[in-house]
Scaffold this motif. Structure first.
Motif, PDB file in Angstrom:
ATOM      1  N   LEU A 103       0.847  -1.193   0.000  1.00 12.43           N
ATOM      2  CA  LEU A 103       0.000   0.000   0.000  1.00 12.43           C
ATOM      3  C   LEU A 103       0.882   1.242   0.000  1.00 12.43           C
ATOM      4  CD1 LEU A 103      -2.533  -1.006   2.810  1.00 12.43           C
ATOM      5  CD2 LEU A 103      -3.015  -0.965   0.358  1.00 12.43           C
ATOM      6  N   TRP A 104       0.490   2.249  -0.790  1.00 11.66           N
ATOM      7  CA  TRP A 104       1.189   3.526  -0.818  1.00 11.66           C
ATOM      8  C   TRP A 104       0.175   4.653  -0.876  1.00 11.66           C
ATOM      9  CZ3 TRP A 104       2.231  -0.652  -3.858  1.00 11.66           C
ATOM     10  CH2 TRP A 104       3.485  -1.265  -3.714  1.00 11.66           C
ATOM     11  N   VAL A 105       0.472   5.744  -0.202  1.00  9.82           N
ATOM     12  CA  VAL A 105      -0.292   6.980  -0.363  1.00  9.82           C
ATOM     13  C   VAL A 105       0.668   8.039  -0.883  1.00  9.82           C
ATOM     14  CG1 VAL A 105      -1.480   8.868   0.820  1.00  9.82           C
ATOM     15  CG2 VAL A 105      -2.047   6.511   1.383  1.00  9.82           C
ATOM     16  N   ASP A 106       0.296   8.652  -2.014  1.00  9.30           N
ATOM     17  CA  ASP A 106       1.109   9.700  -2.629  1.00  9.30           C
ATOM     18  C   ASP A 106       0.309  10.984  -2.723  1.00  9.30           C
ATOM     19  OD1 ASP A 106       3.356   7.944  -3.368  1.00  9.30           O
ATOM     20  OD2 ASP A 106       1.905   7.053  -4.747  1.00  9.30           O
ATOM     21  N   ALA A 107       1.019  12.101  -2.694  1.00  7.84           N
ATOM     22  CA  ALA A 107       0.383  13.377  -3.004  1.00  7.84           C
ATOM     23  C   ALA A 107      -0.054  13.333  -4.462  1.00  7.84           C
ATOM     24  CB  ALA A 107       1.358  14.522  -2.761  1.00  7.84           C
ATOM     25  N   ASP A 108      -1.283  13.706  -4.751  1.00 12.07           N
ATOM     26  CA  ASP A 108      -1.840  13.582  -6.100  1.00 12.07           C
ATOM     27  C   ASP A 108      -1.826  14.949  -6.770  1.00 12.07           C
ATOM     28  OD1 ASP A 108      -2.958  12.295  -8.247  1.00 12.07           O
ATOM     29  OD2 ASP A 108      -5.014  12.545  -7.552  1.00 12.07           O
ATOM     30  N   TRP A 109      -0.720  15.251  -7.483  1.00 18.43           N
ATOM     31  CA  TRP A 109      -0.637  16.531  -8.172  1.00 18.43           C
ATOM     32  C   TRP A 109       0.141  16.363  -9.451  1.00 18.43           C
ATOM     33  CZ3 TRP A 109       3.922  20.022  -7.458  1.00 18.43           C
ATOM     34  CH2 TRP A 109       4.961  19.413  -6.772  1.00 18.43           C
ATOM     35  N   TYR A 110       0.046  17.340 -10.349  1.00 19.25           N
ATOM     36  CA  TYR A 110       0.482  17.111 -11.715  1.00 19.25           C
ATOM     37  C   TYR A 110       1.981  17.002 -11.895  1.00 19.25           C
ATOM     38  CZ  TYR A 110       1.037  22.255 -11.879  1.00 19.25           C
ATOM     39  OH  TYR A 110       1.388  23.554 -11.641  1.00 19.25           O
ATOM     40  N   PHE A 111       2.800  17.377 -10.942  1.00 19.44           N
ATOM     41  CA  PHE A 111       4.236  17.175 -11.077  1.00 19.44           C
ATOM     42  C   PHE A 111       4.642  15.748 -10.720  1.00 19.44           C
ATOM     43  CE2 PHE A 111       4.593  21.844 -10.661  1.00 19.44           C
ATOM     44  CZ  PHE A 111       5.343  22.076 -11.790  1.00 19.44           C
ATOM     45  N   GLY A 112       3.741  14.947 -10.185  1.00 15.09           N
ATOM     46  CA  GLY A 112       4.098  13.613  -9.708  1.00 15.09           C
ATOM     47  C   GLY A 112       4.329  13.683  -8.215  1.00 15.09           C
ATOM     48  N   GLY A 113       3.501  13.000  -7.438  1.00 16.56           N
ATOM     49  CA  GLY A 113       3.538  13.161  -5.997  1.00 16.56           C
ATOM     50  C   GLY A 113       4.616  12.331  -5.330  1.00 16.56           C
ATOM     51  N   ASN A 114       5.026  12.782  -4.159  1.00 20.58           N
ATOM     52  CA  ASN A 114       5.979  12.023  -3.366  1.00 20.58           C
ATOM     53  C   ASN A 114       5.216  11.080  -2.437  1.00 20.58           C
ATOM     54  OD1 ASN A 114       5.243  14.700  -2.341  1.00 20.58           O
ATOM     55  ND2 ASN A 114       6.272  14.049  -0.479  1.00 20.58           N
ATOM     56  N   THR A 115       5.828   9.936  -2.105  1.00 12.93           N
ATOM     57  CA  THR A 115       5.172   8.948  -1.255  1.00 12.93           C
ATOM     58  C   THR A 115       5.147   9.449   0.180  1.00 12.93           C
ATOM     59  OG1 THR A 115       5.844   7.123  -2.681  1.00 12.93           O
ATOM     60  CG2 THR A 115       5.271   6.583  -0.409  1.00 12.93           C
ATOM     61  N   LEU A 116       3.950   9.492   0.767  1.00  7.81           N
ATOM     62  CA  LEU A 116       3.764  10.012   2.117  1.00  7.81           C
ATOM     63  C   LEU A 116       3.572   8.909   3.143  1.00  7.81           C
ATOM     64  CD1 LEU A 116       1.353  12.937   1.223  1.00  7.81           C
ATOM     65  CD2 LEU A 116       3.828  13.017   1.483  1.00  7.81           C
ATOM     66  N   ALA A 117       3.140   7.730   2.707  1.00  6.74           N
ATOM     67  CA  ALA A 117       2.941   6.601   3.624  1.00  6.74           C
ATOM     68  C   ALA A 117       3.011   5.319   2.824  1.00  6.74           C
ATOM     69  CB  ALA A 117       1.586   6.708   4.332  1.00  6.74           C
ATOM     70  N   GLU A 118       3.535   4.256   3.431  1.00 10.57           N
ATOM     71  CA  GLU A 118       3.559   2.958   2.765  1.00 10.57           C
ATOM     72  C   GLU A 118       3.508   1.856   3.806  1.00 10.57           C
ATOM     73  OE1 GLU A 118       7.298   1.984   0.758  1.00 10.57           O
ATOM     74  OE2 GLU A 118       8.094   3.869   1.535  1.00 10.57           O
ATOM     75  N   GLY A 119       3.019   0.699   3.367  1.00  7.83           N
ATOM     76  CA  GLY A 119       2.900  -0.437   4.267  1.00  7.83           C
ATOM     77  C   GLY A 119       2.348  -1.632   3.527  1.00  7.83           C
ATOM     78  N   THR A 120       1.911  -2.645   4.254  1.00  3.81           N
ATOM     79  CA  THR A 120       1.330  -3.854   3.660  1.00  3.81           C
ATOM     80  C   THR A 120       0.080  -4.249   4.429  1.00  3.81           C
ATOM     81  OG1 THR A 120       2.694  -5.303   5.047  1.00  3.81           O
ATOM     82  CG2 THR A 120       3.574  -4.724   2.877  1.00  3.81           C
ATOM     83  N   THR A 121      -0.764  -5.013   3.754  1.00  7.91           N
ATOM     84  CA  THR A 121      -1.954  -5.573   4.388  1.00  7.91           C
ATOM     85  C   THR A 121      -2.304  -6.861   3.669  1.00  7.91           C
ATOM     86  OG1 THR A 121      -4.205  -5.070   5.143  1.00  7.91           O
ATOM     87  CG2 THR A 121      -3.617  -4.376   2.914  1.00  7.91           C
ATOM     88  N   GLU A 122      -3.319  -7.555   4.154  1.00  9.99           N
ATOM     89  CA  GLU A 122      -3.804  -8.766   3.510  1.00  9.99           C
ATOM     90  C   GLU A 122      -5.124  -8.490   2.812  1.00  9.99           C
ATOM     91  OE1 GLU A 122      -4.123 -11.707   6.523  1.00  9.99           O
ATOM     92  OE2 GLU A 122      -1.957 -11.881   6.837  1.00  9.99           O
ATOM     93  N   ALA A 123      -5.445  -9.312   1.811  1.00  7.98           N
ATOM     94  CA  ALA A 123      -6.727  -9.176   1.130  1.00  7.98           C
ATOM     95  C   ALA A 123      -7.861  -9.381   2.127  1.00  7.98           C
ATOM     96  CB  ALA A 123      -6.822 -10.185  -0.002  1.00  7.98           C
ATOM     97  N   ALA A 124      -8.926  -8.626   1.937  1.00  6.03           N
ATOM     98  CA  ALA A 124     -10.131  -8.690   2.776  1.00  6.03           C
ATOM     99  C   ALA A 124      -9.878  -8.155   4.182  1.00  6.03           C
ATOM    100  CB  ALA A 124     -10.693 -10.111   2.843  1.00  6.03           C
ATOM    101  N   ALA A 125      -8.765  -7.484   4.406  1.00  4.16           N
ATOM    102  CA  ALA A 125      -8.484  -6.897   5.717  1.00  4.16           C
ATOM    103  C   ALA A 125      -8.692  -5.389   5.653  1.00  4.16           C
ATOM    104  CB  ALA A 125      -7.052  -7.212   6.142  1.00  4.16           C
TER     105      ALA A 125
END
Length: 201
Positions: A103-125
């Motif tokens: 999983l990743w959360v990036d800033a969503d802007w037209y220059f290309g966002g930097n990653t602000l958070a990342e991690g892992t999870t399982e399906a259906a969780a």
């Protein structure tokens, strides 16, 4: 900026606090008032800050760098905003069953966002990440398999917690085409001219 080896051009600075972390979450029930029972209150916290003191890319100040230049007094202080939690759940599919999903959360802007958070999870969780300030973001989820499945979900953060609901991962698609790309100096945003071939997967 001395010692960074920057080429002549135009730049901005961004200061980032410690990344928010994904964690497993209990899904909260929607209340009759439109909110969700048990949603945590917004928390005042440090957020990524664009020079000189903006929490969004739109407020970033650009500065020129010339050959041999040494720039001083480029102080930057972390901005603070009321931050909230974002929650979602990945739907279980045959391709994702039993896998750890990135999983990743990036800033969503037209220059290309930097990653602000990342991690892992399982399906259906159910998962949750807290500490995101107001702005536009994009959640990306992908399995590490040879034939990965993938999801990309844009969302916006305001004054209250965000619930993304059930997210379905789908197979990646291929795209090929022709893109005009020849750079002539620096501009804001960058100028795109000329011709080059590009293949995206």
């Amino acid at each position: 900026i001395s010692g960074l080896g920057l080429r002549p051009g135009r730049y901005t600075l961004i200061a980032e606090p410690r990344q928010p972390q994904f964690h497993a979450a209990e899904e909260r029930k929607t209340s009759t008032g439109g909110g969700n029972d048990g949603d945590p209150e917004p928390v005042l916290a440090d957020v990524p800050t664009y020079y000189p003191l903006s929490s969004t890319p739109a407020g970033a100040a650009w500065f020129p760098v010339s050959a041999g230049q040494s720039a001083d007094d480029m102080d930057i202080t972390l901005a603070q905003e009321r931050t909230v939690c974002v929650q979602g759940r990945l739907a279980k599919t045959p391709s994702s069953a039993g896998q750890q999903i990135g999983l990743w959360v990036d800033a969503d802007w037209y220059f290309g966002g930097n990653t602000l958070a990342e991690g892992t999870t399982e399906a259906a969780a159910a998962f949750e990440v807290c500490g995101l300030g107001p702005g536009d973001y994009r959640l990306t989820a992908q399995t590490p398999a040879e034939d990965p499945v993938y999801a990309s979900v844009p969302f916006s953060v305001g004054k209250r917690a965000v619930h993304l609901g059930n997210i379905v991962l789908r197979p990646l698609a291929s795209l090929s085409g022709r893109l005009s790309v020849a750079q002539q100096g620096f501009s804001d945003p960058p100028a795109l001219k000329g011709v080059a071939s590009v293949s995206l997967a």
